[in-house]
Design an enzyme around this catalytic site. Sequence first.
Site, PDB file in Angstrom:
ATOM      1  CB  SER A 233      -0.908   0.013   1.229  1.00  0.00           C
ATOM      2  OG  SER A 233      -1.503   1.280   1.399  1.00  0.00           O
TER       3      SER A 233
ATOM      4  CE  LYS B 293      -0.248  -4.597   2.666  1.00  0.00           C
ATOM      5  NZ  LYS B 293      -0.933  -5.901   2.427  1.00  0.00           N
TER       6      LYS B 293
ATOM      7  CB  THR C 228      -1.973   4.958  -5.890  1.00  0.00           C
ATOM      8  OG1 THR C 228      -2.261   6.213  -5.263  1.00  0.00           O
ATOM      9  CG2 THR C 228      -2.964   4.698  -7.015  1.00  0.00           C
TER      10      THR C 228
ATOM     11  CG  LEU D 148      -6.216   0.296  -5.278  1.00  0.00           C
ATOM     12  CD1 LEU D 148      -6.021  -1.153  -4.854  1.00  0.00           C
ATOM     13  CD2 LEU D 148      -5.760   0.507  -6.717  1.00  0.00           C
TER      14      LEU D 148
ATOM     15  CG  HIS E 140      -9.973   3.207   1.686  1.00  0.00           C
ATOM     16  ND1 HIS E 140     -10.105   1.838   1.627  1.00  0.00           N
ATOM     17  CD2 HIS E 140      -8.805   3.439   2.351  1.00  0.00           C
ATOM     18  CE1 HIS E 140      -9.065   1.266   2.223  1.00  0.00           C
ATOM     19  NE2 HIS E 140      -8.268   2.203   2.672  1.00  0.00           N
TER      20      HIS E 140
ATOM     21  NE  ARG F 297      -4.707  10.877   0.923  1.00  0.00           N
ATOM     22  CZ  ARG F 297      -4.092  11.834   1.619  1.00  0.00           C
ATOM     23  NH1 ARG F 297      -3.391  12.764   0.980  1.00  0.00           N
ATOM     24  NH2 ARG F 297      -4.178  11.868   2.933  1.00  0.00           N
TER      25      ARG F 297
END
Length: 315
Positions: free
Chosen positions: A109, A142, A166, A168, A181, A211
């Site tokens: 991630s 991660k 990136t 998603l 998210h 973002r």
Amino acid sequence: MIDRNVPIFVTGHRGMVGSALVRRLSAAGFTDILTATRSELDLREQAAVDAWFDAHRPAYVIHAAGTVGGIQANSTRPAEFLYDNLMIHATVLQAAYRTGVEKLLYLGSSCIYPRDCPQPIKEEYLLTGPLEKTNEAYAVAKIAGLKSCEAYRKQYGCRFISAMPTNLYGPNDNFDLTSSHVVPALIRKFHEAKVSGASHVPVWGSGRPKREFLHVDDLADACLFLMDEYEGDGTINVGSGEDLTIAELAGLIRDAVCPGVEIRFDASMPDGTPRKLLDVSKLHALGWRHRTPLNEGLASAYKWYCSRLPVAAAG
């Protein structure tokens, strides 16, 4: 190019990324795609994972499983995010090594990178500064996963590679407002405003952070590309190479879902990392680029969301 006729195991196949991978592999002609639900296989249990690998003997693995969520979920459940994700990658990588898996792709991630990274973020910026506190536990897990891939390559010669996607969005995303998210959360908020006739929609934060977003089908395509073409020992970024502010994102989703409604930003809520744009020059140099424009992808994500609602709630 990897063999389309031998078993390939996709972990987390019911999630957004895993389901996109299954669709992409099926379209590419893979004839033996292995999957396992959480009730069939708890990836946190080494003995269970070992038994499953012994029984099914996958030749390839794309490791997409994980416990994931947005700012609120990461902030309130750090121990769960750390434990689950540490165990999920540790068990699968060990079983893949032990049973002689030919090639494995581990998905990380972009939150693994330092909070105040130079932009765009190059792969070599990993571990050069402090992490964003709101998702530190997840990021640590991660990072351990991708470092595990490097360790297995170094010690045992395993063909384990890692990729850092990136942000998603797309089909099978999580639209729960407490754990989702930003894209699915905003799609749901604007849809509910449309159905209820609300005059405004509240959005967390100032709207100023920037973002980058990638449609999950583009990620799945990139994963197959990397399985076919990439053998490097370093992680590789996967993204669009384009970013926008949260305010601009909210405007795009508002226009696609509920045109005209007012957006009200709540600056008392956390913004998270100020900017997070991946440098994807390495992936571009290999010959892969994303295909889905953001406005088209958001419209298709909203269409998918509506298709899963009861008729009365679809608006």
